[in-house]
Design an enzyme around this catalytic site. Structure first.
Site, PDB file in Angstrom:
ATOM      1  N   CYS A 101      13.385  10.434   7.849  1.00 22.72           N
ATOM      2  CA  CYS A 101      13.111   9.982   9.129  1.00 22.72           C
ATOM      3  C   CYS A 101      14.497   9.932   9.737  1.00 22.72           C
ATOM      4  CB  CYS A 101      12.633   8.599   9.088  1.00 22.72           C
ATOM      5  SG  CYS A 101      13.751   7.379   8.119  1.00 22.72           S
TER       6      CYS A 101
ATOM      7  N   GLU B 107       9.649  15.092  16.424  1.00 21.72           N
ATOM      8  CA  GLU B 107      10.282  14.971  14.993  1.00 21.72           C
ATOM      9  C   GLU B 107       9.477  16.314  14.079  1.00 21.72           C
ATOM     10  OE1 GLU B 107      11.172  11.579  11.605  1.00 21.72           O
ATOM     11  OE2 GLU B 107       9.363  11.541  12.994  1.00 21.72           O
TER      12      GLU B 107
ATOM     13  N   LYS C 212       0.821  -1.238  -0.069  1.00 22.47           N
ATOM     14  CA  LYS C 212       0.088  -0.011   0.036  1.00 22.47           C
ATOM     15  C   LYS C 212       0.999   1.235   0.158  1.00 22.47           C
ATOM     16  CE  LYS C 212      -1.544   2.787   3.067  1.00 22.47           C
ATOM     17  NZ  LYS C 212      -1.581   4.002   2.280  1.00 22.47           N
TER      18      LYS C 212
ATOM     19  N   GLU D 149      10.001   0.528  10.689  1.00 20.87           N
ATOM     20  CA  GLU D 149      10.984   1.787  10.388  1.00 20.87           C
ATOM     21  C   GLU D 149      10.278   3.065  10.707  1.00 20.87           C
ATOM     22  OE1 GLU D 149      12.641   4.681   9.350  1.00 20.87           O
ATOM     23  OE2 GLU D 149      12.693   4.022   7.326  1.00 20.87           O
TER      24      GLU D 149
END
Length: 782
Positions: free
Chosen positions: A298, A395, A190, A264
């Site tokens: 990331c 973040e 997806k 992850e």
């Protein structure tokens, strides 16, 4: 006037990349459909608009996959699995090679399509993303070719569900699809609903090369589609890249399902500049660390830590470099930065920047004139931030870093590790000893020395702590998609509640009739609650064991945390301790045979013999389970080291109460971990007899801690404890679901064994489960 002075006065001219071919392709696809069973069926559900974030224009629409469409894709993958798995490795390699070649043939088209869809610059898609996509398929064609020789005894996991993010749409697809196919799995993938275009183009390539129908299936959609894929009962493994918050949702959703899971997730990576660093190179490193891909990375170096002695010079150079950054049309080859992925993401970034300023930090930004349309964000960094500021811990996922200064290397490591994440780090120093020492001390799955954001298919990538678990790339990435053939095992049952009534055993049986304590921090201690429970043997009650509680687990974890030096002991010295433990176990052979006999264990002599042999096996493995040096980029040595988790929780099985306990403890400590182990609930007195063996075997205090009591109560406490970095659980199916759910706090990896196994054979997989790969990129060569 000198030429160099003239160069300073020259302005960039426009250098646009034509998007005509990509736009013509988009025009013929008014809706981006799914790819199921080798076909592109008309969508059954709703569709949503796909925007060019640099212009706000609607490019096309994309289907939002329904549960029925997800089910159809999974069925197609399941139907294709037997034939794909049965292919020789060489045959799968030819398909992967063809994918790599066809990606290369369309490099320019795919790069432009990615830029239109995502907003990143054409320089990045052309020079980084698409070449790495081809590299991953080439690399994994090699693994497919070598699968029989390099992974003997392993087989594919099965049908793999894969969910990828919007920041590297085609590259993340390659990271996940390539190893899955090489290992013999089939895939349902997806993509992100914001960036579906290159996945569609990849599906067309799959058709073009003749990939068997159903081997790769792509279901477009949003979070609901992803949830349907993750929760599908016929998916054997889920691989997810995305936010930590969604990772937690998936961990809860899959708890108790038995599915393999790799995550992850997010990061807040430190960028450490020592006073002996090449400051000009480090400044360029910042450009690549936080302003690359608009900061939507990331592993972005989003926390810049600079040693005080050079901080003023470094930030002056950084300010000068910030003045030269160019932000604008991502199809213009002169631009350093394009647009962030969406207006919604821009609003999130803007809100966090405002919060950073409200908390007292100063925001310094490039003096750029942003385009009037599109989701553009000026790059910059915060000064005056503190470790507790929101922007220092959260973040941002945008082109803005925070900054701090430090005085000593120890302080740098402390600041670097002051985060719940552990994805990556970048260390800058001309002193290679200092750089490597820092790399070893930083809690991160990837560390670059005098570099940043370098990737290669041969170098494992993945995080620690709340950055997730599992690796992508290299041998470790392949192992995520391989398993040992499953053996049908009798399921473990729920244990009955311990009997805490007063013990009424006979006093004339002192060898068996005991009340065992706990073993914490190298000492035998009473349970905090002051309670014990009755232990039953083959002929009735044989003694009592301490009933540990939450505080006892807390004390044991604290003792294990203080024994951190064990991970720094040489593997040879750890082996010597384990050999000594085997020697002392041998000297007490008769005692353990008697204890196992009283407990009603079948073949007690064989179990003690196997336990002694297991200690020898773990000692032998201590210095044999190696990392690797991988051929990746030129001018680098890329090392993968097997790093211990730290404090591990272990919940032992009821069957084989001595061997099962040691079979789990010994490989964990051989790899440098410290453990808090819950002995068999039904037969804890056997485990309690290990206390004196440990005390006389030079096992440092706190390395092995043993507690007894109600299995699932103690397991839940271990699963919830943030200091426990990994958990092995042997118990019931409902208990496995419970500990996996409870582990979402720090997203620790959990290995749950719910079937009664034969512990006589060593399990080499436990060595891998006791370590996490750390990839260190070291400069090497001219």
């Amino acid at each position: 006037m000198k030429i160099k002075d003239i160069m300073q006065t020259m302005a960039y001219g426009p250098a646009p990349e034509s998007s005509a071919e990509a736009r013509d392709w988009i025009k013929t696809r008014s809706v981006i459909p799914h790819f199921i069973g080798g076909k592109f069926p008309a969508p059954e559900g709703e569709t949503t608009e796909v925007y060019n974030p640099a212009t706000d224009e609607v490019l096309t629409r994309v289907a939002l996959g329904t549960e029925a469409e997800v089910d159809a894709a999974v069925k197609a993958a399941r139907a294709a699995l037997p034939k794909w798995t049965a292919l020789a490795g060489h045959e799968r390699a030819t398909y992967l090679y063809a994918l790599a070649r066809h990606v290369q043939k369309r490099e320019r088209f795919l790069a432009v399509l990615e830029t239109l869809d995502n907003g990143k610059t054409i320089r990045e898609t052309r020079d980084i993303d698409i070449p790495l996509v081809a590299r991953h398929f080439y690399h994994h064609a090699g693994w497919a070719e070598m699968i029989e020789s390099d992974f003997p005894g392993l087989s594919p996991v099965g049908v793999c569900g894969q969910i990828i993010p919007w920041n590297f749409p085609l590259l993340m697809l390659a990271w996940k699809v390539a190893p899955a196919l090489a290992a013999g799995n089939t895939v349902v993938l997806k993509p992100a609903d914001l960036t579906p275009l290159t996945a569609m183009a990849f599906a067309e390539i799959c058709v073009e090369i003749g990939l068997p129908a159903g081997v790769v299936n792509i279901v477009q959609g949003d979070g609901a589609t992803g949830a349907a894929l993750a929760g599908h009962s016929d998916v054997n493994k889920l691989a997810f890249t995305g936010s930590t918050d969604v990772g937690r949702v998936l961990r809860r959703q899959l708890a108790g399902s038995g599915k393999r899971l790799s995550l992850e997730l997010g990061g807040k990576s430190p960028f450490i500049v020592f006073e002996d660093a090449d400051l000009d190179a480090a400044v360029e490193g910042v450009v690549d660390a936080i302003w690359f891909n608009q900061g939507e990375v990331c592993c972005a170096g989003s926390r810049i830590l600079v040693q005080e002695g050079v901080a003023e010079r470094f930030f002056a150079k950084l300010d000068a470099r910030l003045q030269t950054l160019r932000v604008g049309d991502p199809l213009d080859k002169t631009m350093d930065m394009g647009a962030v992925v969406s207006r919604k993401q821009l609003a999130r970034i803007t809100a966090l920047l405002a919060q950073g300023e409200a908390e007292g930090a100063t925001l310094r930004r490039a003096p750029v004139i942003l385009p009037e349309t599109g989701a553009f964000c000026a790059p910059g960094y915060f000064s005056g931030t503190a470790p507790a500021h929101t922007v220092s811990q959260t973040e941002i996922f945008g082109p803005v870093a925070t900054t701090l200064t430090f005085r000593t290397p120890d302080e740098a490591v402390t600041l670097a590790n002051d985060t719940r994440y552990g994805l990556s780090a970048s260390v800058w120093s001309e002193n290679i000893n200092r750089a490597i020492e820092t790399a070893a001390a930083v809690k991160a799955g990837v560390v670059w020395i005098n570099a940043t954001n370098i990737f290669d298919a041969g170098a494992p990538f993945g995080g620690m702590r709340e950055s997730g678990f599992g690796r992508e790339g290299g041998r470790l990435g392949m192992l995520e998609y391989l398993t040992r053939p499953q053996i049908a095992r009798k399921p473990r049952l729920e244990p009955s509640a311990p009997d805490i009534a007063p013990f009424t055993g006979k006093a004339d049986r002192p060898a068996i009739d005991i009340t065992a304590k706990l073993y914490i921090g190298g000492k035998q201690v009473r349970a905090d609650g002051g309670q014990s429970y009755t232990v039953m043997g083959k002929n009735g009650a044989i003694g009592q064991a301490a009933m540990a509680n939450r505080k006892d687990i807390r004390n044991a974890v604290e003792a294990a945390a203080k024994a951190g030096g064990w991970g720094g002991v040489t593997a040879h010295n750890r082996a010597q301790v384990l050999y000594f433990l085997a020697e002392n176990l041998e000297q007490r052979r008769a005692e353990f045979v008697a204890a196992l006999t009283a407990a009603g264990t079948p073949k007690p002599g064989d179990e003690v013999e196997a336990a002694i042999r297991r200690a020898f096996w773990a000692a032998a493995q201590a210095d044999k389970f190696d990392g690797s040096v991988t051929a990746t980029k030129s001018r680098h040595v890329t090392m993968t080291v097997n790093e211990p988790f730290g404090v591990m929780g272990i919940v032992a099985p009821d069957e084989a109460p001595l061997l099962g306990l040691l079979a789990l403890i010994l490989p964990a400590v051989a790899m440098g971990n410290r453990v808090v182990a819950v002995a068999s609930q039904s037969h804890p007195l056997v485990g309690a007899r290990l206390y004196q063996v440990l005390e006389t075997s030079d096992v440092p205090a706190g390395v092995i801690n043993l507690v007894t009591g109600e299995r699932d109560v103690l397991a839940k406490t271990l699963a919830e404890h943030d200091e426990v970095a990994a958990l092995w659980y042997c118990g019931s199916a409902s208990g496995a679901a419970m500990v996996e759910t409870a582990s979402v706090g720090n997203l620790k990896p959990v290995w749950a064994e719910t079937g009664v196994r034969d512990w006589q054979t060593p399990d080499p997989d436990l060595l891998r489960k006791a370590t996490q790969g750390k990839t260190i990129w070291i400069p090497y060569g001219a």
